[in-house]
Scaffold this active site. Structure first.
Site, PDB file in Angstrom:
ATOM      1  N   HIS A  25       0.859  -1.194   0.000  1.00  0.00           N
ATOM      2  CA  HIS A  25       0.000   0.000   0.000  1.00  0.00           C
ATOM      3  C   HIS A  25       0.885   1.230   0.000  1.00  0.00           C
ATOM      4  CE1 HIS A  25      -3.842   2.031   1.850  1.00  0.00           C
ATOM      5  NE2 HIS A  25      -3.186   2.850   1.062  1.00  0.00           N
ATOM      6  N   GLU A 208     -11.275   3.236   5.876  1.00  0.00           N
ATOM      7  CA  GLU A 208     -10.218   4.146   6.356  1.00  0.00           C
ATOM      8  C   GLU A 208     -10.933   5.193   7.237  1.00  0.00           C
ATOM      9  OE1 GLU A 208      -8.291   6.434   3.250  1.00  0.00           O
ATOM     10  OE2 GLU A 208      -6.717   7.165   4.598  1.00  0.00           O
ATOM     11  N   ASP A 287       1.469   7.186   1.977  1.00  0.00           N
ATOM     12  CA  ASP A 287       2.029   8.363   1.292  1.00  0.00           C
ATOM     13  C   ASP A 287       3.208   8.870   2.115  1.00  0.00           C
ATOM     14  OD1 ASP A 287      -0.197   8.873  -0.808  1.00  0.00           O
ATOM     15  OD2 ASP A 287      -1.287   8.624   1.069  1.00  0.00           O
TER      16      ASP A 287
HETATM   17  N1  ADE Z   1      -4.780   8.533  -2.109  1.00  0.00           N
HETATM   18  C1  ADE Z   1      -3.562   8.684  -1.576  1.00  0.00           C
HETATM   19  N2  ADE Z   1      -3.577   8.371  -0.280  1.00  0.00           N
HETATM   20  C2  ADE Z   1      -4.848   7.993   0.022  1.00  0.00           C
HETATM   21  C3  ADE Z   1      -5.491   7.543   1.187  1.00  0.00           C
HETATM   22  N3  ADE Z   1      -4.846   7.413   2.364  1.00  0.00           N
HETATM   23  N4  ADE Z   1      -6.810   7.266   1.125  1.00  0.00           N
HETATM   24  C4  ADE Z   1      -7.471   7.405  -0.019  1.00  0.00           C
HETATM   25  N5  ADE Z   1      -6.908   7.815  -1.146  1.00  0.00           N
HETATM   26  C5  ADE Z   1      -5.600   8.109  -1.144  1.00  0.00           C
HETATM   27 ZN    ZN Z   2      -3.949   4.666   0.456  1.00  0.00          ZN
END
Ligand code: ADE
Ligand code: ZN
Length: 350
Positions: A25, A208, A287
């Site tokens: 991820h 999430e 990220d």
């Molecule tokens: N795009 C990049 N990071 C993300 C995340 N944590 N949740 C959803 N879309 C994303």
């Molecule tokens: Zn993500």
């Protein structure tokens, strides 16, 4: 199953860093460090709305997913040419190899780029060439997962698939990301069914910020094989049972969850709860340029904050290989290396 030897708390951070692992991820656009954003802006003669690298970095304070996505899409706008996509992915893979990542399955968001007039083959060819070079130069294996942006329409997703069709041999699967709330998985039922017919592997972000119902529909409507994040599953006992029984992996991202305020503190993270309930959780960076750390930082910080053990560490790394879309022969080699690292850790102090 391998019996994990007892390992002292002092040795645990070193073990977490040195153990082989897979990253499942990682949004490649989320690995764009401010320094590279500025370098690419200069190379492409673009002006950024920030005076310096430091000014950009200081804007990285987020209150929820959307507040992050706004700045993340702005950062990605410096990517124009195939070499830009190559440089971004090659930089990530170099960094991942240093964290002992043996295999990475890399998300990319083509609609962010095609909407700005960048051609699909510019995006995919640049990323794919970086994966190939990293394999020969670093010995790291890497594949690509095309993500549909869920805040956009089903029609836009179908257009994107059509543009990617001649390049499908360069991607392993598709995913679903961007703003979760208000965009349930079932909005993309038909595009996922089509991708499944094409033989692509399927994953989706769910749970999430969104409710357990989104995880159910990712599984039952989209028929995904892994859930990205999925931490909200703890609020639904029947769902927890389903995820455990079917060995559906969750690609959990602790520092992302902390920075986007999914949990009030890292110490409140439910990773241990997920593992102890028998779920196939993994640790990932999401990220890393925006959330304060790559995969090893995610491991060491969440272990320090929540008191997870060497047994959890082994399980997480093992799960990452098992849940990957790599072949069985590669999985066995990586799992053997993992076992050896744990055995060596008992024999030697490091
Ligand atoms: N795009 C990049 N990071 C993300 C995340 N944590 N949740 C959803 N879309 C994303
Ligand atoms: Zn993500």
């Amino acid at each position: 199953m391998f019996k994990v030897p007892p390992i002292s708390a002092e040795r645990l951070p070193g073990l977490l860093r040195s153990m082989p692992k897979a990253e499942l991820h990682i949004h490649i656009e989320g690995s764009l460090e401010p320094e590279l954003i500025f370098a690419l802006a200069q190379r492409n003669e673009l002006t950024l709305p920030y005076a310096s690298v430091e000014a950009l970095r200081s804007a990285y304070a987020f209150s929820n997913l959307q507040s992050f996505l706004d700045i993340y899409y702005a950062g990605a706008s410096v990517l124009l040419h195939e070499q830009d996509f190559y440089d971004m992915a090659r930089a990530y893979l170099g960094r991942a190899a240093r964290d002992n990542v043996l295999h990475a399955e890399i998300f990319f968001d083509p609609q962010t780029h095609t909407a700005r007039g960048v051609a699909m083959d510019t995006v995919i060819n640049g990323l794919h060439r970086a994966c190939e070079d990293a394999r020969t130069e670093l010995g790291i294996s890497a594949t690509l997962i095309l993500c549909f942006l869920r805040h956009l329409s089903e029609e836009s997703a179908f257009e994107t698939l059509e543009q990617a069709q001649p390049l499908l041999d360069k991607i392993v699967g598709v995913g679903l990301d961007s703003s979760e709330l208000g965009h349930p998985p079932e909005k993309f039922a038909r595009i996922f069914a089509r991708c499944r017919e094409l033989g692509l592997r399927l994953v989706a972000h769910a749970g999430e910020e969104g409710p357990p119902a989104y995880i159910w529909s990712a599984l039952d409507v989209l028929k995904v094989e892994r859930i990205d994040h999925g931490v909200q599953a703890v609020h639904d006992a029947a769902l927890m049972q389903r995820l455990a029984q079917d060995r559906i992996a969750l690609t959990v991202c602790p520092l992302s969850n902390q920075k986007l305020c999914v949990f009030p503190n890292l110490a409140d993270h439910n990773l241990g709860k997920l593992l102890d309930a028998g779920l196939a959780a993994t640790v990932n960076s999401d990220d890393p340029a925006y959330f304060g750390g790559y995969i090893n930082e995610n491991f060491t910080q969440v272990f320090a904050a929540t008191g997870l053990t060497a047994k959890h560490a082994y399980q997480l790394a093992f799960n990452s290989f098992e849940a990957s879309f790599a072949g069985n022969a590669d999985k066995r080699v990586w799992e053997h290396k993992l076992k050896e690292t744990f055995e060596r850790c008992v024999e030697h102090d490091y």
